[in-house]
Write a protein that holds these residues in place. Sequence first.
Motif, PDB file in Angstrom:
ATOM      1  N   SER A  89      -2.558  11.994   4.507  1.00  0.00           N
ATOM      2  CA  SER A  89      -3.089  10.631   4.398  1.00  0.00           C
ATOM      3  C   SER A  89      -1.974   9.593   4.484  1.00  0.00           C
ATOM      4  CB  SER A  89      -3.858  10.456   3.088  1.00  0.00           C
ATOM      5  OG  SER A  89      -5.040  11.231   3.091  1.00  0.00           O
ATOM      6  N   LEU A  90      -2.364   8.407   4.918  1.00  0.00           N
ATOM      7  CA  LEU A  90      -1.395   7.341   5.158  1.00  0.00           C
ATOM      8  C   LEU A  90      -0.856   6.735   3.874  1.00  0.00           C
ATOM      9  CD1 LEU A  90      -0.024   5.380   7.194  1.00  0.00           C
ATOM     10  CD2 LEU A  90      -2.087   3.970   7.061  1.00  0.00           C
ATOM     11  N   CYS A  91      -1.740   6.433   2.921  1.00  0.00           N
ATOM     12  CA  CYS A  91      -1.302   5.733   1.707  1.00  0.00           C
ATOM     13  C   CYS A  91      -1.680   6.510   0.456  1.00  0.00           C
ATOM     14  CB  CYS A  91      -1.898   4.319   1.662  1.00  0.00           C
ATOM     15  SG  CYS A  91      -3.621   4.259   1.123  1.00  0.00           S
ATOM     16  N   SER A  92      -1.335   5.942  -0.686  1.00  0.00           N
ATOM     17  CA  SER A  92      -1.547   6.624  -1.964  1.00  0.00           C
ATOM     18  C   SER A  92      -3.013   6.838  -2.282  1.00  0.00           C
ATOM     19  CB  SER A  92      -0.899   5.809  -3.094  1.00  0.00           C
ATOM     20  OG  SER A  92       0.493   5.736  -2.909  1.00  0.00           O
ATOM     21  N   LEU A  93      -3.888   5.971  -1.778  1.00  0.00           N
ATOM     22  CA  LEU A  93      -5.310   6.180  -2.048  1.00  0.00           C
ATOM     23  C   LEU A  93      -5.744   7.534  -1.497  1.00  0.00           C
ATOM     24  CD1 LEU A  93      -8.197   3.621  -1.744  1.00  0.00           C
ATOM     25  CD2 LEU A  93      -8.492   5.942  -0.899  1.00  0.00           C
ATOM     26  N   GLY A  94      -5.423   7.800  -0.238  1.00  0.00           N
ATOM     27  CA  GLY A  94      -5.812   9.065   0.369  1.00  0.00           C
ATOM     28  C   GLY A  94      -5.061  10.250  -0.196  1.00  0.00           C
ATOM     29  N   LYS A  95      -3.767  10.060  -0.499  1.00  0.00           N
ATOM     30  CA  LYS A  95      -2.949  11.158  -0.993  1.00  0.00           C
ATOM     31  C   LYS A  95      -3.388  11.634  -2.377  1.00  0.00           C
ATOM     32  CE  LYS A  95       1.250  10.020   1.612  1.00  0.00           C
ATOM     33  NZ  LYS A  95       1.264  11.252   2.422  1.00  0.00           N
ATOM     34  N   THR A  96      -3.970  10.731  -3.155  1.00  0.00           N
ATOM     35  CA  THR A  96      -4.380  11.096  -4.522  1.00  0.00           C
ATOM     36  C   THR A  96      -5.889  11.220  -4.684  1.00  0.00           C
ATOM     37  OG1 THR A  96      -4.428   8.760  -5.186  1.00  0.00           O
ATOM     38  CG2 THR A  96      -2.349   9.951  -5.512  1.00  0.00           C
ATOM     39  N   ALA A  97      -6.653  10.910  -3.630  1.00  0.00           N
ATOM     40  CA  ALA A  97      -8.113  10.868  -3.744  1.00  0.00           C
ATOM     41  C   ALA A  97      -8.727  12.208  -4.118  1.00  0.00           C
ATOM     42  CB  ALA A  97      -8.722  10.375  -2.428  1.00  0.00           C
ATOM     43  N   ALA A  98      -8.057  13.295  -3.779  1.00  0.00           N
ATOM     44  CA  ALA A  98      -8.612  14.617  -4.059  1.00  0.00           C
ATOM     45  C   ALA A  98      -8.337  15.096  -5.485  1.00  0.00           C
ATOM     46  CB  ALA A  98      -8.059  15.635  -3.064  1.00  0.00           C
ATOM     47  N   ASN A  99      -7.554  14.356  -6.254  1.00  0.00           N
ATOM     48  CA  ASN A  99      -7.187  14.805  -7.606  1.00  0.00           C
ATOM     49  C   ASN A  99      -8.386  15.138  -8.491  1.00  0.00           C
ATOM     50  OD1 ASN A  99      -4.444  14.717  -7.153  1.00  0.00           O
ATOM     51  ND2 ASN A  99      -4.138  12.713  -8.077  1.00  0.00           N
ATOM     52  N   PRO A 100      -9.423  14.288  -8.557  1.00  0.00           N
ATOM     53  CA  PRO A 100     -10.567  14.643  -9.402  1.00  0.00           C
ATOM     54  C   PRO A 100     -11.227  15.951  -8.971  1.00  0.00           C
ATOM     55  CG  PRO A 100     -10.681  12.329  -8.763  1.00  0.00           C
ATOM     56  CD  PRO A 100      -9.599  12.955  -7.942  1.00  0.00           C
ATOM     57  N   VAL A 101     -11.299  16.181  -7.665  1.00  0.00           N
ATOM     58  CA  VAL A 101     -11.922  17.409  -7.159  1.00  0.00           C
ATOM     59  C   VAL A 101     -11.043  18.622  -7.452  1.00  0.00           C
ATOM     60  CG1 VAL A 101     -12.814  18.586  -5.111  1.00  0.00           C
ATOM     61  CG2 VAL A 101     -13.096  16.102  -5.347  1.00  0.00           C
ATOM     62  N   LEU A 102      -9.772  18.531  -7.129  1.00  0.00           N
ATOM     63  CA  LEU A 102      -8.872  19.674  -7.291  1.00  0.00           C
ATOM     64  C   LEU A 102      -8.679  20.057  -8.751  1.00  0.00           C
ATOM     65  CD1 LEU A 102      -6.169  18.820  -4.588  1.00  0.00           C
ATOM     66  CD2 LEU A 102      -8.055  20.441  -4.424  1.00  0.00           C
ATOM     67  N   THR A 103      -8.584  19.068  -9.639  1.00  0.00           N
ATOM     68  CA  THR A 103      -8.392  19.412 -11.057  1.00  0.00           C
ATOM     69  C   THR A 103      -9.671  19.961 -11.687  1.00  0.00           C
ATOM     70  OG1 THR A 103      -8.771  17.087 -11.653  1.00  0.00           O
ATOM     71  CG2 THR A 103      -6.484  17.819 -11.482  1.00  0.00           C
TER      72      THR A 103
END
Length: 606
Positions: free
Chosen positions: A496-510
């Motif tokens: 992903s280009l920015c922090s929104l995309g790079k961290t967006a999966a955190n709720p799913v992955l955790t």
Amino acid sequence: MKKQILICCGTGCRANGSMKVAEALNQAVKSHNGNAKVIADIKTTGCHGFCENGPIVKILPDNLVYYKVKPEDSDEIVEKSVLGEEEIGRLMYKDDSGRPVRSQEENPFYAHQYKMVLRDVGEIDPENIGDYLERGGYEALRKAVSMSQDEIIDEVEKSGIRGRGGAGFPAGRKWRTAKRYDNFPKYVACNGDEGDPGAFMDCSILEGNPHSVIEGLAIAAIAVGAKEGFFYIRDEYDLAVKRIKKAIQDAEERGIIGASVMGSEYSLKLSVVRGGGAFVCGESTALMASIEGRVGEPRAKYIRSVQRGLWNQPTVLNNVETLANIPKIILEGGEKFAMTGTKGSTGTKVFSLVGKVKRTGLVEVPMGTTLRHLIYDIGGGIIGNRPFKAVQTGGPSGGCIPESMLDLEVDFDSLASYGAMMGSGGMIVMDDRSCMVEVARYYTNFLCEESCGKCTPCREGLRRMLEILTDICEGRGREGDIELLERLGHTMQEASLCSLGKTAANPVLTTIQYFWEEYEAHIREKRCPAGVCKNLTCFEIEAEKCTGCGMCARGCPVDAISGGKKEVHIIDASKCIACGSCRETCKFDAVRTGARQNVIEGRQAV
């Protein structure tokens, strides 16, 4: 004798009628003007933090605090507690043992906090610059104008302060880098675009002590050689915008900022820009694009904003809370600041503690404080003494931390090592009736709507993840979905280009990492263990626990519950819409969840 009446008039207390309380107290004081023994000074302040118990009224020097005050309580407060020395027990907070507590220091919500950023919030009138000056305001700026740029940055570096907006980048390093560039003009900016659901830290600071943020930004401007600065504030924060604008005007009229900062050779012009309502504008490059009048989209950061930011000029961007710490660092020294917190995360952090916790509100504690201390000692534990399930930290892009990790120290590095993040400081507590798959779906839906759509991994990855999570929650989940979600999440983190995309999966992955069995129950058993996903849930009443009180039947919106007085009640599954109102109203924990019959068939293989 002079007494002060401090009335919380932050956004939360205003919503509960604190302005009417202030008006009523003013009238009550005026009606007792004939009493020469006591003179009362009424002051409207920013947020006191304990928002769910507002409006809050504090009487000084008695240090007596009242909660949930109504306008009709005003005469009694003035007569008994201002003119007299009597306490009004019904307006005092009751601690865990039911004992009324007099002061904030005795209140368990405040007793375990350590306030640095919020030191003056709730104590001063944010629209009166004189209040801020009386408490040493702008003395740090006065000191800064007599220091060299390197000396200022040295102190910030010694403090070890890291950005409180979420990234945790060392502020001193950012300032040092921007100072090295000789291309002018340079700019400084304050990020007040707080878009996380359940977060109100920056809002409360801007509303309660705007001058501290102005002072911090002015010091940053001197340190890097900037002559112009911007406050980028979320559009919904009307009160914050109003107060920061007034604070800037008052500071200019006093010669604190403007053509000659504190009478020095430095000049500084400050402006306020209202956010466009997009969550992605909290990202630094998108924010700067918005300030320039362009669409708020992020760009690749192979060239950092400290080199090319606003109008392609060196720009330092700091969060509201970061800047509010700067005056204390300059005034008392970076080394003293670094004595609080941990080695890698110094100072304190302000959190908004919300969700299924008994005491919610604004909390400030030293970095390194454990989740258990925050949730149980300050928050009082889970509502109804139900089992704790998870806490979601860091806003929509944060991770969910399970019960087994309650003793985790809250700092930048510890949270990151477990797939979560500090974020701006939102902290949402969940009990055993929270479905972690639905939590992941909710945040993914939020981020899907807020993605700018510029890069494919974020745009398409979020959409696909939302489709899969929706299918799982609605009973169409199938084998392989969990693994596919993990692959999508890791791809988004990498590409992903920015922090929104790079961290967006955190709720799913955790949630997959710590609550795998809950995903499997949804997919394999077509059952939602928490009883949240309606297509996978039915409610039943346990005969041995039911007392026949009838509360569940009275609360049912579709009349699906039958049973006479003191008889065991029965739920008609054909009528039940799985809203959960019966479970919420039952005081005897007699309502249990089960797998819903005749759920939607699983998806056909593609």
